[in-house]
Design an enzyme around this catalytic site. Structure first.
Site, PDB file in Angstrom:
ATOM      1  N   GLU A 198      31.175  26.338 -14.743  1.00 33.23           N
ATOM      2  CA  GLU A 198      30.466  27.514 -15.262  1.00 33.23           C
ATOM      3  C   GLU A 198      29.022  27.484 -14.763  1.00 33.23           C
ATOM      4  O   GLU A 198      28.347  26.459 -14.866  1.00 33.23           O
ATOM      5  CB  GLU A 198      30.528  27.511 -16.796  1.00 33.23           C
ATOM      6  CG  GLU A 198      29.585  28.461 -17.508  1.00 33.23           C
ATOM      7  CD  GLU A 198      29.722  29.932 -17.118  1.00 33.23           C
ATOM      8  OE1 GLU A 198      30.860  30.429 -17.031  1.00 33.23           O
ATOM      9  OE2 GLU A 198      28.675  30.569 -16.887  1.00 33.23           O
ATOM     10  N   ARG A 251      32.183  38.840 -30.087  1.00 36.06           N
ATOM     11  CA  ARG A 251      32.436  38.004 -28.906  1.00 36.06           C
ATOM     12  C   ARG A 251      31.904  36.585 -29.058  1.00 36.06           C
ATOM     13  O   ARG A 251      32.587  35.620 -28.702  1.00 36.06           O
ATOM     14  CB  ARG A 251      31.815  38.643 -27.663  1.00 36.06           C
ATOM     15  CG  ARG A 251      32.600  39.826 -27.158  1.00 36.06           C
ATOM     16  CD  ARG A 251      31.908  40.477 -25.975  1.00 36.06           C
ATOM     17  NE  ARG A 251      32.587  41.710 -25.635  1.00 36.06           N
ATOM     18  CZ  ARG A 251      33.383  41.857 -24.571  1.00 36.06           C
ATOM     19  NH1 ARG A 251      33.580  40.854 -23.746  1.00 36.06           N
ATOM     20  NH2 ARG A 251      33.978  43.001 -24.334  1.00 36.06           N
ATOM     21  N   ARG A 268      25.593  50.066 -26.276  1.00 34.19           N
ATOM     22  CA  ARG A 268      26.337  49.225 -27.226  1.00 34.19           C
ATOM     23  C   ARG A 268      25.410  48.678 -28.285  1.00 34.19           C
ATOM     24  O   ARG A 268      24.285  48.287 -27.996  1.00 34.19           O
ATOM     25  CB  ARG A 268      26.975  48.037 -26.505  1.00 34.19           C
ATOM     26  CG  ARG A 268      27.793  48.426 -25.324  1.00 34.19           C
ATOM     27  CD  ARG A 268      28.154  47.203 -24.495  1.00 34.19           C
ATOM     28  NE  ARG A 268      29.361  46.542 -25.014  1.00 34.19           N
ATOM     29  CZ  ARG A 268      29.958  45.549 -24.374  1.00 34.19           C
ATOM     30  NH1 ARG A 268      29.468  45.068 -23.262  1.00 34.19           N
ATOM     31  NH2 ARG A 268      31.044  45.006 -24.880  1.00 34.19           N
ATOM     32  N   ASP A 313      38.707  39.800 -14.799  1.00 30.75           N
ATOM     33  CA  ASP A 313      37.865  40.802 -14.150  1.00 30.75           C
ATOM     34  C   ASP A 313      37.612  40.487 -12.675  1.00 30.75           C
ATOM     35  O   ASP A 313      37.341  41.392 -11.889  1.00 30.75           O
ATOM     36  CB  ASP A 313      36.515  40.922 -14.869  1.00 30.75           C
ATOM     37  CG  ASP A 313      36.597  41.771 -16.130  1.00 30.75           C
ATOM     38  OD1 ASP A 313      37.728  42.040 -16.592  1.00 30.75           O
ATOM     39  OD2 ASP A 313      35.533  42.170 -16.647  1.00 30.75           O
ATOM     40  N   ALA A 327      40.145  42.437 -21.202  1.00 26.28           N
ATOM     41  CA  ALA A 327      40.328  41.019 -21.508  1.00 26.28           C
ATOM     42  C   ALA A 327      41.807  40.744 -21.767  1.00 26.28           C
ATOM     43  O   ALA A 327      42.351  39.729 -21.330  1.00 26.28           O
ATOM     44  CB  ALA A 327      39.481  40.608 -22.706  1.00 26.28           C
TER      45      ALA A 327
END
Ligand code: FAD
Length: 452
Positions: free
Chosen positions: A42, A129, A212, A333, A346
């Site tokens: 990551e 999330r 959002r 994605d 997702a």
């Protein structure tokens, strides 16, 4: 001669996952469950998610259960179902006429219910999330993740069964028998698979933007009433739409306001992708929804003064012609970035994860018979063939369903029966996915390919 233990070790697959987003995490959990060695790379210093909602449909939850029951448990630990209200049916998605037909109606007549769609028992539960990420991460042993590792490229270690060599921005390297690119919409692995000069290596602007925000439920409930506040609704009208659903145990309302983004959204140079978010204000959202009905305008009034505007990018204009190159593949994605209008991006990535885990388990179980490299390549070719049509359909249908919500899809316009029929058909294709059918297709692809 080798002893049995060394033989088992040599046979064991080692997989590199690039990217620790939701698809990377879930894929890692599925592989670990199948006793396949995996390392996740990551680029960030820690796991990160944005403070926004995500909801999962039935197909995603069923695939999660097959990957590893712990994933479902993680979702259930943080998911907020639609509110239980005795005299009104819940678990429905509702589309309202959020647009105020008659601006001279100063009484502000309430919006009309256009149609509803049953989403199944606890069919579309909202999650915060960041909370979901926290739950999932509990199941990832710390030695499985390497942070601060930005993937740059990788190369084949030669054709004599050598592992691939993966390179990172900091100059470090790693080895793996296969590389799964779960590095999201701006995927670097996609550039490697498709080529840096290929427009399909980059996402493109869909000319929609999204504002959002999470709004405290106590404020919302006072304005919308309990039922609307605690159940999923979608307010629709020309050029814009606004879905909302409860998250965080019903303490927050997740609001997404979609509007037209007429100008271009520059991506910077062709080989990099610039920022997909920009600061915005509540006033800008209010401008979009001026003249809409009272529900929408009061939701907009509850938004914070400052919020983010997201450019909605996807791979609709230039779909990936393949998800695979040799022993490198794309999932989530990275493979098929989709506009979020089906709320399934997702979820379809979870299906990818299941397909990959199933196939790689086959590879690991067979490498005493066939060469490891060749087996991985075969598995990935089957993955590509089986997964590409459905996931690219999602990209296309997400654009089209946005047009349906916004009353401009040629086949549906403002005929609500036709809208409902079309939305139902598309949603059911997503939600009631024939997972056994996918598994059988993968299985028979593997049986064909593995034949001498
Ligand atoms: P990401 O979550 O983007 O993760 C990619 C990871 O890779 C990141 O951690 C990143 O740091 C890392 N990375 C990137 N490049 C590198 C590199 N070179 N090296 C190492 N690491 C790297 N989907 C749903 O199913 N339901 C919903 O309700 C829903 N709502 C949505 C609403 C909006 C407004 C939007 C925009 C999307 C929505 N989606 C929804 C879609 C969903 O958010 C995505 O499909 C999902 O987050 C993709 O997960 P991912 O793991 O593939 O990618």
């Amino acid at each position: 001669s080798m002893d049995a233990k060394t033989q088992t070790e040599q046979r064991r697959l080692h997989i590199a996952i690039v990217g620790g987003g939701i698809v990377g995490l879930i894929t890692a959990m599925g592989l670990l469950k199948r006793n396949i060695s995996v390392k996740m790379y990551e680029q960030s210093r820690s796991f990160r998610e944005i403070g926004a909602g995500v909801a999962f449909t039935a197909n995603a939850l069923q695939c999660m259960a097959r990957l590893d029951q712990s994933i479902v448990d993680a979702v259930n630990a943080v998911a907020t179902p639609n509110g239980e209200i005795a005299d009104k049916p819940n678990d429905h998605l509702r589309w309202h006429d959020g647009f105020h037909w008659d601006p001279s109606d100063i009484q502000g007549t309430d919006d009309k219910l256009l149609f509803t769609l049953y989403s199944g028992y606890k069919g579309f539960q909202g999650c915060h999330r960041a909370h979901l990420l926290d739950e999932l991460v509990k199941h990832i042993p710390s030695d499985v993740v390497d942070f601060g590792k930005r993937f740059v490229d990788c190369e084949d270690g030669g054709d004599d069964g050598q592992p691939m060599l993966v390179r990172f921005h900091d100059g470090s390297t790693a080895h793996a028998d296969a590389v799964i690119g779960c590095d999201g919409i701006k995927s670097k692995v996609r550039q490697l698979v498709l080529g840096v000069d290929n427009p399909a290596s980059y996402p493109h602007f869909s000319h929609k933007v999204a504002y959002r925000a999470l709004v405290p439920m106590d404020k919302v409930e006072r304005v919308l009433g309990t039922f609307k506040a605690r159940n999923q609704h979608m307010h629709v009208g020309p050029g814009a739409h606004l879905p909302h659903f409860p998250v965080a145990g019903g303490t927050l309302l997740n609001v997404v306001a979609f509007a037209d983004g007429l100008e271009d959204w520059p991506l910077g140079d062709t080989h990099g992708v610039g920022n997909m978010t920009a600061p915005a204000t509540r006033e800008q959202v209010a401008d979009v929804f001026r003249g809409w009905g009272p529900t929408v305008t009061s939701i907009v009034a509850l938004l914070p003064d400052n919020l983010d505007r997201w450019g909605i990018f996807d791979t609709y204009d230039h779909p990936a012609p393949t998800y695979v190159k040799g022993r490198v593949c794309l999932a989530g994605d990275a493979a098929h970035a989709s506009a979020p209008h089906h709320g399934a991006g997702a979820g379809i990535g979870v299906e990818d994860a299941l397909a990959l885990c199933m196939l790689l388990e086959k590879v690991q179980g067979s490498v005493d018979r066939v060469d490891k490299c060749a087996a991985v390549e075969r598995a990935l070719r089957i993955y590509d063939r089986v997964r590409r049509p459905r996931s690219q359909w999602l990209v296309q249908s997400s654009r089209e369903v946005c047009d349906i919500y916004e009353w401009k899809h040629p086949g549906t316009l403002t005929s609500w029966n036709k809208c409902l029929a079309e939305i139902t058909k598309r949603s059911h294709k997503l939600w009631y996915f024939d997972i056994d059918g996918m598994m059988a297709e993968l299985e028979s692809g593997w049986a064909d390919n593995a034949a001498p």
